[in-house]
Design an enzyme around this catalytic site. Sequence first.
Site, PDB file in Angstrom:
ATOM      1  N   HIS A 136       0.875  -0.949   0.096  1.00 16.94           N
ATOM      2  CA  HIS A 136       0.149   0.431   0.270  1.00 16.94           C
ATOM      3  C   HIS A 136       1.122   1.626  -0.194  1.00 16.94           C
ATOM      4  O   HIS A 136       0.896   1.643   1.215  1.00 16.94           O
ATOM      5  CB  HIS A 136      -1.136   0.116   1.214  1.00 16.94           C
ATOM      6  CG  HIS A 136      -1.778  -0.920   1.491  1.00 16.94           C
ATOM      7  ND1 HIS A 136      -2.608  -1.351   2.441  1.00 16.94           N
ATOM      8  CD2 HIS A 136      -1.824  -2.420   0.386  1.00 16.94           C
ATOM      9  CE1 HIS A 136      -3.240  -2.767   1.980  1.00 16.94           C
ATOM     10  NE2 HIS A 136      -2.977  -2.662   1.174  1.00 16.94           N
TER      11      HIS A 136
HETATM   12  C1  LIG Z   1      -0.922  -7.622  -3.477  1.00 19.74           C
HETATM   13  C2  LIG Z   1      -1.838  -6.649  -3.215  1.00 19.74           C
HETATM   14  C3  LIG Z   1      -3.330  -7.020  -2.702  1.00 19.74           C
HETATM   15  C4  LIG Z   1      -3.266  -5.014  -2.753  1.00 19.74           C
HETATM   16  N1  LIG Z   1      -4.528  -5.743  -1.861  1.00 19.74           N
HETATM   17  C5  LIG Z   1      -5.872  -4.758  -1.046  1.00 19.74           C
HETATM   18  C6  LIG Z   1      -6.837  -5.055  -0.981  1.00 19.74           C
HETATM   19  O1  LIG Z   1      -7.658  -6.187  -0.394  1.00 19.74           O
HETATM   20  N2  LIG Z   1      -7.669  -3.850  -1.412  1.00 19.74           N
HETATM   21  C7  LIG Z   1      -7.173  -3.131  -1.326  1.00 19.74           C
HETATM   22  O2  LIG Z   1      -7.936  -1.609  -1.001  1.00 19.74           O
HETATM   23  N3  LIG Z   1      -5.967  -2.196  -1.500  1.00 19.74           N
HETATM   24  C8  LIG Z   1      -5.208  -3.235  -2.167  1.00 19.74           C
HETATM   25  N4  LIG Z   1      -4.211  -3.270  -2.556  1.00 19.74           N
HETATM   26  C9  LIG Z   1      -3.336  -1.694  -2.866  1.00 19.74           C
HETATM   27  C10 LIG Z   1      -4.102  -1.315  -4.095  1.00 19.74           C
HETATM   28  O3  LIG Z   1      -4.205  -2.182  -4.820  1.00 19.74           O
HETATM   29  C11 LIG Z   1      -3.104  -0.283  -4.487  1.00 19.74           C
HETATM   30  O4  LIG Z   1      -3.451   0.703  -3.809  1.00 19.74           O
HETATM   31  C12 LIG Z   1      -3.746   0.683  -5.831  1.00 19.74           C
HETATM   32  O5  LIG Z   1      -3.610  -0.435  -6.530  1.00 19.74           O
HETATM   33  C13 LIG Z   1      -3.025   1.755  -6.104  1.00 19.74           C
HETATM   34  O6  LIG Z   1      -3.307   2.699  -6.645  1.00 19.74           O
HETATM   35  P1  LIG Z   1      -2.763   3.162  -7.936  1.00 19.74           P
HETATM   36  O7  LIG Z   1      -3.730   4.212  -8.567  1.00 19.74           O
HETATM   37  O8  LIG Z   1      -2.091   4.122  -6.233  1.00 19.74           O
HETATM   38  O9  LIG Z   1      -1.690   2.733  -9.173  1.00 19.74           O
HETATM   39  P2  LIG Z   1      -1.841   0.925  -9.740  1.00 19.74           P
HETATM   40  O10 LIG Z   1      -2.861   0.963  -9.088  1.00 19.74           O
HETATM   41  O11 LIG Z   1      -0.573   0.734  -8.815  1.00 19.74           O
HETATM   42  O12 LIG Z   1      -1.759   1.092 -10.919  1.00 19.74           O
HETATM   43  C14 LIG Z   1      -0.790   2.028 -11.143  1.00 19.74           C
HETATM   44  C15 LIG Z   1      -0.160   2.170 -13.101  1.00 19.74           C
HETATM   45  O13 LIG Z   1       0.467   2.746 -13.324  1.00 19.74           O
HETATM   46  C16 LIG Z   1       1.381   2.264 -14.223  1.00 19.74           C
HETATM   47  N5  LIG Z   1       2.236   2.639 -14.344  1.00 19.74           N
HETATM   48  C17 LIG Z   1       3.927   2.561 -14.111  1.00 19.74           C
HETATM   49  N6  LIG Z   1       4.341   4.013 -14.338  1.00 19.74           N
HETATM   50  C18 LIG Z   1       4.134   4.258 -15.467  1.00 19.74           C
HETATM   51  C19 LIG Z   1       4.814   4.688 -16.311  1.00 19.74           C
HETATM   52  N7  LIG Z   1       5.848   5.825 -16.384  1.00 19.74           N
HETATM   53  N8  LIG Z   1       4.515   4.694 -17.563  1.00 19.74           N
HETATM   54  C20 LIG Z   1       2.878   4.048 -17.624  1.00 19.74           C
HETATM   55  N9  LIG Z   1       2.496   3.488 -16.845  1.00 19.74           N
HETATM   56  C21 LIG Z   1       2.819   3.291 -15.320  1.00 19.74           C
HETATM   57  C22 LIG Z   1       2.000   0.735 -13.219  1.00 19.74           C
HETATM   58  O14 LIG Z   1       2.115  -0.199 -14.517  1.00 19.74           O
HETATM   59  C23 LIG Z   1      -0.072   0.618 -13.068  1.00 19.74           C
HETATM   60  O15 LIG Z   1      -0.679  -0.560 -14.141  1.00 19.74           O
HETATM   61  C24 LIG Z   1      -2.889  -3.949  -2.735  1.00 19.74           C
HETATM   62  C25 LIG Z   1      -2.053  -3.891  -3.652  1.00 19.74           C
HETATM   63  C26 LIG Z   1      -1.303  -5.781  -4.330  1.00 19.74           C
HETATM   64  C27 LIG Z   1      -0.459  -5.102  -5.555  1.00 19.74           C
END
Ligand SMILES: Cc1cc2nc3c(=O)[nH]c(=O)nc-3n(C[C@H](O)[C@H](O)[C@H](O)COP(=O)(O)OP(=O)(O)OC[C@H]3O[C@@H](n4cnc5c(N)ncnc54)[C@H](O)[C@@H]3O)c2cc1C
Length: 747
Positions: A678
């Site tokens: 997270h």
């Molecule tokens: C194994 C796991 C279990 C989890 N379980 C839970 C849960 O049960 N409940 C919950 O609430 N949360 C959970 N989380 C946390 C939650 O999924 C994350 O907090 C959330 O996905 C983060 O959202 P975000 O938009 O910050 O980034 P992300 O969802 O991580 O998305 C970022 C995306 O940007 C892409 N990216 C990065 N850099 C670049 C770039 N330079 N150019 C193009 N693309 C790029 C990445 O490939 C990725 O696909 C879990 C996370 C993981 C990994």
Amino acid sequence: MAGEGHPLLRGGRRERKYSHGFSPAQIQALAAICETLIPSVSLDSINPKIPHDDPALHGFYSASGSQPPAPDEVAELLTKRAQRQVVVMVSIVLKMLSYRLGTLVLCWGSCLASTWPFILNFSEMPVESRERVLMNWSRQKFVVPLRVVFVMIKIYCLFVFYTRADENSSNPAWEAIGYQVDTREKPNESHNKQERPLQRGLVETVHETDSSLIQSLTKKGLEVTQIPQHNAFRIKCDVVIIGSGCGGGVAAAVLAHSGQKVVVLEKGNYFVPQDYSSLEGPSLDQLYESSALLSTVDGKIVVLAGSTVGGGSAVNWSACIRTPSHVLKEWSADRKIRLFGTPDYEYAMDAVCKKIGVTQKCKQEGFQNQILRKGSENLGLKVQAVARNSSEDHFCGSCCYGCRTGDKKGTDSTWLVDAVENGAVILTGCKAKKLILEDTQYGEKPKKCSGVIASSVLNKDITKELHIEAKVTIAACSAISTPPLLISSGLKNPNIGRNLHLHPCAFAWGYFPENPTGIQGKVYEGGIITSLHKVVSETGAPVPAIIETPSLGPGLFSALCPWTSGTNMKERMRKYSRTAHLFTLVRDKDSGEVREEGKIVYNISEFDKENMKIGLRQALRILIAAGAEEVGTHRSDGQRMKCKGTKEEDIEEFLNGVVISGGPTSKEELWNLYCCAHPMGSCRMGASERDGAVDESGESWEAKGLFVCDGSLMPTAIGVNPMITIESTAYCIATKIAESLSSKKDL
Ligand SMILES: Cc1cc2nc3c(=O)[nH]c(=O)nc-3n(C[C@H](O)[C@H](O)[C@H](O)COP(=O)(O)OP(=O)(O)OC[C@H]3O[C@@H](n4cnc5c(N)ncnc54)[C@H](O)[C@@H]3O)c2cc1C
């Protein structure tokens, strides 16, 4: 089922030739280490209760980590995924171990022999002597590089051994450890032939060339021109969003729905339920950041993050928890970010929960959650049900490898579908490299952002860069990737990259043999998180920590478990399917930073350690109360206690010895590995430029037209799983951007 799923997610070897660059002598030394970590063990020498006539167990105990091609695979993965300086250390140590004198320097008296040539090199030493050497390196607090080499080879070797899958998607160890890959029939197999949900808006750069790309983008309604002086294509749109996860997916849907031409860049690939194989190795490799082997720079905390279309939402554990009211109050009142106190935010949470199909109940809990519930109840502790973005009868422990039944609703099957229906274009395998920033002379902000420069990362046939020009640019690459992008593009706000919260997690385990407790099932079956315990102190005061259950396939399980001897590790793994893990997740008050790609600097502060310790001890109590035969932690010496018949005061004495140790690079003799999934806060919202990297509407304080829309926005750690908070915040930010764009306000 053999051969099922996308070619990238299937078993079998993909690389024909290894590119690790280690010499045959280094590989021989590495093979000797792998054999020591996973030795061939005679069944007679261990537990007499193990059935001697079981061919699977026989094969498992006699298998060794040195059998080809394992050492080459370990070397390959290590050189691909470990930090550069670690690879150099490993290379030097392997080189030294391939010579007698080098072995003498590293292994001291253990390599001496009574006959000529009196000194053995590492691979000539008996396994027992090598084992003593590795244990010594593990405890080594003065020559830390030796411990680092031990830890890294241990992690990669065990991970490869337990995740490798052959052409039939099988691994010889799995039957013996009671593990079975999820091969349930996928519903709607007929969908195979139908259009994929995002097809209409999808441009997969992996299948394109320079010339086909221009056509594909034009067909999707984008204006594309050449920029010959830059060997680049110029693509024009209204909004470009970098990242397709929780934040980016929601923003894409809201903005496309409002009539804007949206382009989403995602560096990972696109997969659909029919593609998923549930194979741990290839799935972690393809769907996670750095194959799920990313860690903080000191190697102490493994950082899990999704990297595929849907980002974390495609692989996460589906726990859906609304932002706690005390957190909202803190953010709106103390941090003065009004948004979190408004009905708009409450409305956004409702809209998010509805869109991703959140359900409150779980019809049947899996093994680990039953244990968390039973243990807590036996202790008179409160345990609450956790809502999920899947149906109430979704009994699946493999959603972390992509939900093969399509029941779990990540952004890839919800928000992004809405986005493409409204004309959004999703470019996969496409990584944002630099924001296009111009200095403004008379504006209210020193810079203006007019888009982003990106390139294909998975396809060498695309030689051209993509200059995507837009009225609005949204960085939604996650809290570990957004700050490096902003900083490398020239932004200077000191909050960018700082205040990184991780929700660090410490693990406790308990072994539950079949029958005695009446708790049915296996560790990898059933919903991953369906129950939660909020930790309280002995006086009943709330502690900022919760206890939940993880998904650990055999690869991650073995990589994280302490190694104290080859035989012990095999014994642990034999008990894999009935070894429950609980983790305590702390709402970290203190924070770390991420300023460069892949360089996450994070120390767990004394304050946070104290709360983690309370949580970890509570997790152990719960496991004991649920009827565990044996419990333990991930401390490097294999800290554990047999529970049966143990007196209360002995349990207390054991628990008193449970603390939060440092990581492998600490100067402490005993160390621990932690996890997190997270990351948040590294571009936090602030009421002023001094307090945050972006303002309340998610816009950079420095650059007009640049917004952040992911976990990095969070003003502090949340204390619970963050998906709903990130999606709801993204919903509010995107709605405001949409309003401004449609009222043609100057953004
Ligand atoms: C194994 C796991 C279990 C989890 N379980 C839970 C849960 O049960 N409940 C919950 O609430 N949360 C959970 N989380 C946390 C939650 O999924 C994350 O907090 C959330 O996905 C983060 O959202 P975000 O938009 O910050 O980034 P992300 O969802 O991580 O998305 C970022 C995306 O940007 C892409 N990216 C990065 N850099 C670049 C770039 N330079 N150019 C193009 N693309 C790029 C990445 O490939 C990725 O696909 C879990 C996370 C993981 C990994």
